[in-house]
Motif scaffolding. Sequence first.
Motif, PDB file in Angstrom:
ATOM      1  N   ALA A  84     -11.884 -21.293   6.349  1.00 55.63           N
ATOM      2  CA  ALA A  84     -13.188 -21.852   5.981  1.00 55.63           C
ATOM      3  C   ALA A  84     -13.076 -23.350   5.712  1.00 55.63           C
ATOM      4  CB  ALA A  84     -13.744 -21.127   4.755  1.00 55.63           C
ATOM      5  N   ARG A  85     -11.992 -23.780   5.043  1.00 55.52           N
ATOM      6  CA  ARG A  85     -11.803 -25.205   4.784  1.00 55.52           C
ATOM      7  C   ARG A  85     -11.484 -25.947   6.079  1.00 55.52           C
ATOM      8  NH1 ARG A  85     -14.608 -26.725   1.385  1.00 55.52           N
ATOM      9  NH2 ARG A  85     -13.350 -28.515   0.713  1.00 55.52           N
ATOM     10  N   TYR A  86     -10.697 -25.317   6.946  1.00 57.90           N
ATOM     11  CA  TYR A  86     -10.420 -25.911   8.249  1.00 57.90           C
ATOM     12  C   TYR A  86     -11.716 -26.110   9.033  1.00 57.90           C
ATOM     13  CZ  TYR A  86      -5.294 -25.186   8.061  1.00 57.90           C
ATOM     14  OH  TYR A  86      -3.958 -25.248   7.769  1.00 57.90           O
ATOM     15  N   ALA A  87     -12.594 -25.124   8.953  1.00 52.99           N
ATOM     16  CA  ALA A  87     -13.865 -25.222   9.684  1.00 52.99           C
ATOM     17  C   ALA A  87     -14.709 -26.377   9.166  1.00 52.99           C
ATOM     18  CB  ALA A  87     -14.628 -23.903   9.577  1.00 52.99           C
ATOM     19  N   PRO A 129      -6.805 -17.906  12.486  1.00 46.59           N
ATOM     20  CA  PRO A 129      -7.279 -18.679  13.635  1.00 46.59           C
ATOM     21  C   PRO A 129      -8.428 -18.015  14.371  1.00 46.59           C
ATOM     22  CG  PRO A 129      -5.092 -17.793  14.045  1.00 46.59           C
ATOM     23  CD  PRO A 129      -5.382 -17.532  12.614  1.00 46.59           C
ATOM     24  N   ALA A 130      -8.496 -16.684  14.329  1.00 48.53           N
ATOM     25  CA  ALA A 130      -9.624 -15.997  14.954  1.00 48.53           C
ATOM     26  C   ALA A 130     -10.918 -16.346  14.226  1.00 48.53           C
ATOM     27  CB  ALA A 130      -9.393 -14.486  14.949  1.00 48.53           C
ATOM     28  N   LEU A 131     -10.867 -16.371  12.899  1.00 48.41           N
ATOM     29  CA  LEU A 131     -12.047 -16.749  12.121  1.00 48.41           C
ATOM     30  C   LEU A 131     -12.409 -18.208  12.356  1.00 48.41           C
ATOM     31  CD1 LEU A 131     -14.205 -16.156  10.014  1.00 48.41           C
ATOM     32  CD2 LEU A 131     -12.485 -16.589   8.227  1.00 48.41           C
ATOM     33  N   LEU A 132     -11.409 -19.074  12.469  1.00 47.27           N
ATOM     34  CA  LEU A 132     -11.683 -20.486  12.732  1.00 47.27           C
ATOM     35  C   LEU A 132     -12.374 -20.656  14.087  1.00 47.27           C
ATOM     36  CD1 LEU A 132     -11.435 -23.453  11.909  1.00 47.27           C
ATOM     37  CD2 LEU A 132      -9.118 -23.456  12.865  1.00 47.27           C
ATOM     38  N   ALA A 133     -11.926 -19.916  15.104  1.00 45.49           N
ATOM     39  CA  ALA A 133     -12.581 -19.970  16.413  1.00 45.49           C
ATOM     40  C   ALA A 133     -14.021 -19.489  16.306  1.00 45.49           C
ATOM     41  CB  ALA A 133     -11.815 -19.124  17.420  1.00 45.49           C
ATOM     42  N   GLU A 134     -14.243 -18.473  15.492  1.00 43.79           N
ATOM     43  CA  GLU A 134     -15.598 -17.937  15.304  1.00 43.79           C
ATOM     44  C   GLU A 134     -16.493 -18.951  14.604  1.00 43.79           C
ATOM     45  OE1 GLU A 134     -18.515 -15.094  15.870  1.00 43.79           O
ATOM     46  OE2 GLU A 134     -16.443 -15.022  16.594  1.00 43.79           O
ATOM     47  N   LEU A 135     -15.948 -19.638  13.622  1.00 42.28           N
ATOM     48  CA  LEU A 135     -16.739 -20.575  12.822  1.00 42.28           C
ATOM     49  C   LEU A 135     -17.018 -21.889  13.551  1.00 42.28           C
ATOM     50  CD1 LEU A 135     -14.995 -20.094   9.345  1.00 42.28           C
ATOM     51  CD2 LEU A 135     -17.262 -19.264  10.010  1.00 42.28           C
ATOM     52  N   THR A 136     -16.173 -22.237  14.502  1.00 48.13           N
ATOM     53  CA  THR A 136     -16.329 -23.527  15.189  1.00 48.13           C
ATOM     54  C   THR A 136     -16.801 -23.394  16.632  1.00 48.13           C
ATOM     55  OG1 THR A 136     -14.009 -23.518  15.883  1.00 48.13           O
ATOM     56  CG2 THR A 136     -14.532 -24.592  13.776  1.00 48.13           C
ATOM     57  N   ARG A 137     -16.609 -22.226  17.232  1.00 47.14           N
ATOM     58  CA  ARG A 137     -16.886 -21.992  18.660  1.00 47.14           C
ATOM     59  C   ARG A 137     -16.039 -22.928  19.524  1.00 47.14           C
ATOM     60  NH1 ARG A 137     -18.123 -17.268  18.419  1.00 47.14           N
ATOM     61  NH2 ARG A 137     -18.704 -17.384  20.633  1.00 47.14           N
ATOM     62  N   ILE A 138     -14.795 -23.112  19.105  1.00 49.52           N
ATOM     63  CA  ILE A 138     -13.819 -23.937  19.828  1.00 49.52           C
ATOM     64  C   ILE A 138     -12.530 -23.122  19.944  1.00 49.52           C
ATOM     65  CG2 ILE A 138     -12.464 -26.085  19.804  1.00 49.52           C
ATOM     66  CD1 ILE A 138     -14.646 -27.293  17.987  1.00 49.52           C
ATOM     67  N   ASP A 139     -11.825 -23.224  21.065  1.00 49.97           N
ATOM     68  CA  ASP A 139     -10.516 -22.587  21.195  1.00 49.97           C
ATOM     69  C   ASP A 139      -9.586 -23.082  20.085  1.00 49.97           C
ATOM     70  OD1 ASP A 139     -11.483 -21.435  23.499  1.00 49.97           O
ATOM     71  OD2 ASP A 139     -10.027 -22.369  24.840  1.00 49.97           O
ATOM     72  N   VAL A 140      -8.840 -22.156  19.508  1.00 47.76           N
ATOM     73  CA  VAL A 140      -7.889 -22.503  18.452  1.00 47.76           C
ATOM     74  C   VAL A 140      -6.489 -22.142  18.925  1.00 47.76           C
ATOM     75  CG1 VAL A 140      -7.124 -22.029  16.088  1.00 47.76           C
ATOM     76  CG2 VAL A 140      -9.572 -22.175  16.608  1.00 47.76           C
ATOM     77  N   ILE A 141      -5.558 -23.055  18.734  1.00 48.17           N
ATOM     78  CA  ILE A 141      -4.152 -22.796  19.035  1.00 48.17           C
ATOM     79  C   ILE A 141      -3.377 -22.886  17.732  1.00 48.17           C
ATOM     80  CG2 ILE A 141      -2.138 -23.488  20.381  1.00 48.17           C
ATOM     81  CD1 ILE A 141      -4.072 -24.664  22.438  1.00 48.17           C
ATOM     82  N   ALA A 142      -2.668 -21.815  17.413  1.00 50.77           N
ATOM     83  CA  ALA A 142      -1.972 -21.703  16.138  1.00 50.77           C
ATOM     84  C   ALA A 142      -0.581 -21.108  16.361  1.00 50.77           C
ATOM     85  CB  ALA A 142      -2.783 -20.831  15.178  1.00 50.77           C
ATOM     86  N   ASP A 143       0.146 -20.857  15.279  1.00 51.36           N
ATOM     87  CA  ASP A 143       1.452 -20.201  15.326  1.00 51.36           C
ATOM     88  C   ASP A 143       2.419 -20.955  16.241  1.00 51.36           C
ATOM     89  OD1 ASP A 143       3.363 -18.319  14.722  1.00 51.36           O
ATOM     90  OD2 ASP A 143       2.716 -16.899  16.261  1.00 51.36           O
ATOM     91  N   PHE A 144       2.575 -22.230  15.967  1.00 50.99           N
ATOM     92  CA  PHE A 144       3.410 -23.074  16.823  1.00 50.99           C
ATOM     93  C   PHE A 144       4.910 -22.830  16.629  1.00 50.99           C
ATOM     94  CE2 PHE A 144      -0.548 -25.505  16.594  1.00 50.99           C
ATOM     95  CZ  PHE A 144      -0.731 -25.838  17.927  1.00 50.99           C
TER      96      PHE A 144
END
Length: 384
Positions: A84-87, A129-144
């Motif tokens: 949520a804060r990332y969004a 990251p799934a929630l972040l993609a939902e909140l932003t409608r942008i592809d998210v790349i995580a777990d680097f």
Amino acid sequence: MAPRQTQRDSEHAADGVYFGLMSGTSMDGVDGISVRFEKGQKPVVLAEAFVGFAAGLREALFSLQQPGENEIERASLAGNALAARYAVCCHELLRAGNVSPEEVRAIGAHGQTVRHRPEKGYTVQIQNPALLAELTRIDVIADFRSRDVASGGQGAPLVPAFHATVFGSRQETRVVCNLGGISNITILWNTGAVRGFDCGPANALLDLWAERYLGKPYDENGQFAARGTLHQPLLNVLLDEPFFAQQPPKSTGRDLFNAQWLDAKLKGFESLAPADVQATLVALTAVSIAREIERHAPDCRAVYVCGGGARNPVLMQALEKALETGGVAGVPVSTTDALGVPPHQVEPLAFAWLAMQCVAREPGNLATVTGAAGERVLGAIYPR
């Protein structure tokens, strides 16, 4: 189904706008950046943002650094709150950069490291990251980090590949030093060779001690440390930690350098003034870095500092002094501003770059840095 396009199919397949999000071991908030990458060109920063963490989220993240009850639920809820804060940060980047979600290729979201045990084959960065993609409608790349660990690497530091891209020089051997919660260095030899590794604690212990004795999240401008005096016997005890003598590749975190570690080292030094302890912790950071530079880059001609510690003039002065007395005399210490990138932008820029590398299906790690079996594409993609 059409074959997936990669950068090898099209020279400019990964060009575009990316967001980079970094919340480090200091856990005070998330730094975000919006940047446009075009192959063969310097990155162009479009906007930046910082979103702080509420006290409850910070406490939840700190508590997850050590084993405890109901960890799975607590980690999941903290991951949701972090997303949520990332969004919020991403929406600020959209507004400030005047771009739409459709224009952003991907968000590179590092997550919050709560356990880092590459020697046991795992590293954990919580977020959702799934929630972040939902909140932003942008592809998210995580777990680097986990792919590097899976191939036998430390999973950290990952920023040296980016440092080499933007800060490398054929005119001189230079060191880029990140002063986050943990300190790490990237050695950029003038031959083009690169090495990097964690050196030890930086703001993690300084912030801990400031919060304990000042009731503040950090020592602003190093004023607390400046009131104290370095205590050499304590510094000797602090430096008597096996991690400092390890050869790279190596990485560390709050799993080792935490309140329990510090309190154990302070036994017998209870009469020291708190400001003297803070001054000695500054020296610990500076000396541990200077020793690694002397060991591994004695031909270094310049040190460029990034991360939150770059704003601490007392720490910067201590690093310069430690280099001078440690056998790397005459090496100037400045911030990455001198190379065209403000210190607070370097790490979020690196994770935007790592996201771009993932989109291009190009490696994001350096085996010479992490000890991995080879170069790997890093990150897991969560589509918008």
